[in-house]
Design an enzyme around this catalytic site. Structure first.
Site, PDB file in Angstrom:
ATOM      1  N   HIS A  37     -52.196 -12.691 -27.986  1.00 39.12           N
ATOM      2  CA  HIS A  37     -52.095 -11.295 -28.460  1.00 39.12           C
ATOM      3  C   HIS A  37     -52.635 -10.328 -27.398  1.00 39.12           C
ATOM      4  O   HIS A  37     -52.070  -9.253 -27.179  1.00 39.12           O
ATOM      5  CB  HIS A  37     -52.923 -11.100 -29.728  1.00 39.12           C
ATOM      6  CG  HIS A  37     -52.484 -11.908 -30.897  1.00 39.12           C
ATOM      7  ND1 HIS A  37     -53.221 -12.946 -31.398  1.00 39.12           N
ATOM      8  CD2 HIS A  37     -51.370 -11.824 -31.669  1.00 39.12           C
ATOM      9  CE1 HIS A  37     -52.600 -13.471 -32.439  1.00 39.12           C
ATOM     10  NE2 HIS A  37     -51.464 -12.819 -32.620  1.00 39.12           N
ATOM     11  N   SER A 184     -52.369 -20.087 -30.509  1.00 39.09           N
ATOM     12  CA  SER A 184     -51.931 -19.756 -31.864  1.00 39.09           C
ATOM     13  C   SER A 184     -53.150 -19.576 -32.741  1.00 39.09           C
ATOM     14  O   SER A 184     -54.155 -20.293 -32.566  1.00 39.09           O
ATOM     15  CB  SER A 184     -51.081 -20.908 -32.421  1.00 39.09           C
ATOM     16  OG  SER A 184     -50.947 -20.768 -33.819  1.00 39.09           O
TER      17      SER A 184
END
Ligand code: PAF
Length: 278
Positions: A37, A184
């Site tokens: 991210h 993840s």
């Protein structure tokens, strides 16, 4: 960093910035942020005047109630992590996002019927509903999506087309741990033992890519099936070679391929892919 919980205030802010000639980048997330991210946010931050990050665990994209319950939530830590690469955080709640039950219709053709679409019924409808609302609430110039969720990226491009959004969708490379495991939020749920063996996913994708080029599609698929059959901690959900743009099963004569894989490691569903060109 500005924090908004209501879309009307966020949109006022965004429009005011755009009226001053500023460019707006947007990164939608479900929180539990990791370096993947951060790479999207840093890219947006370097390419736009204003970067917005939304943090919202979208209940309607989970086709499994326990997956939704177990989804890690850590908003304070998330906000700390993104202060250097984000100007605005959007934290809507369920009423803000869905004042009414979504009922709009989309036509994704075959895209929402295969692989993720087939194994997670309703998932892409949930993704489409939230992404559409987030795009309407943020009106960005540019939006950044990771290539890990390859099929999701194609769905997002299709939503933009179906809803006539004038938004540039920027695909971003998968960020991996030192041992190749794709970053993840779900990795946090792996036990120590599971985390140690998880890099087999990326290693097997690389080997499958070599076999595909030397011996062909079927041999590479057999290799993947054998690999995970010999490692019973993993349960393979699917592995397929697809054409990266047409998103249909590959022909050996194709010039480019994406190998798409989902495996379960214990109770954690992990997704990864590899793109190769001849
Ligand atoms: O990829 C994700 O994290 C989610 O599917 C998204 C795009 C933020 C929509 O909830």
């Amino acid at each position: 960093m500005h924090i908004f919980k209501h879309s009307a205030e966020l949109l006022d802010f965004v429009r005011h910035q755009k009226a001053q000639g500023k460019t707006v980048g947007f990164v939608p997330t479900m929180g539990a942020l990791h370096k993947g991210h951060i790479s999207l946010l840093e890219k947006s931050y370097s390419e736009n005047d204003i970067t917005i990050c939304s943090i919202y665990v979208n209940p309607i994209q989970f086709n499994n109630a326990s997956d939704l319950d177990k989804y890690p939530r850590m908003p304070e830590k998330d906000m700390e992590m993104i202060k250097h690469c984000c100007d605005v955080v959007f934290l809507p709640n369920n009423e803000e996002m869905y004042p009414e039950k979504p009922s709009e219709e989309y036509d994704f053709g075959h895209l929402d019927k295969v692989l993720e679409g087939a194994f997670r019924p309703g998932h892409f409808y949930g993704v489409a509903a939230v992404v559409r609302r987030l795009f309407e609430m943020t009106e960005p110039h540019n939006t950044y999506f990771g290539l890990k969720d390859y099929q999701q990226l194609l769905i997002v491009k299709s939503i933009a087309k179906q809803c006539n959004f004038d938004i540039n969708i920027v695909p971003c490379p998968i960020v991996r741990e030192f041992d190749g495991l794709a970053m993840s939020s779900r990795n946090l749920r792996l036990s120590k033992e599971e985390r140690e063996i998880a890099p087999l996913i990326w290693k097997s994708l690389n080997n499958a890519a070599k076999i595909l080029l030397q011996e062909g599609i079927e041999a590479s698929k057999d290799f993947i099936l054998d690999t995970f059959a010999n490692n019973p901690s993993f349960k393979i959900e699917y592995f397929e070679w697809y054409h990266p743009e047409k998103f249909i099963p590959s022909q050996q004569s194709d010039e480019q391929f994406v190998g798409l894989m989902v495996v379960w490691l214990g109770e954690v569903r992990l997704i990864d892919n590899i793109i190769i060109k001849k």
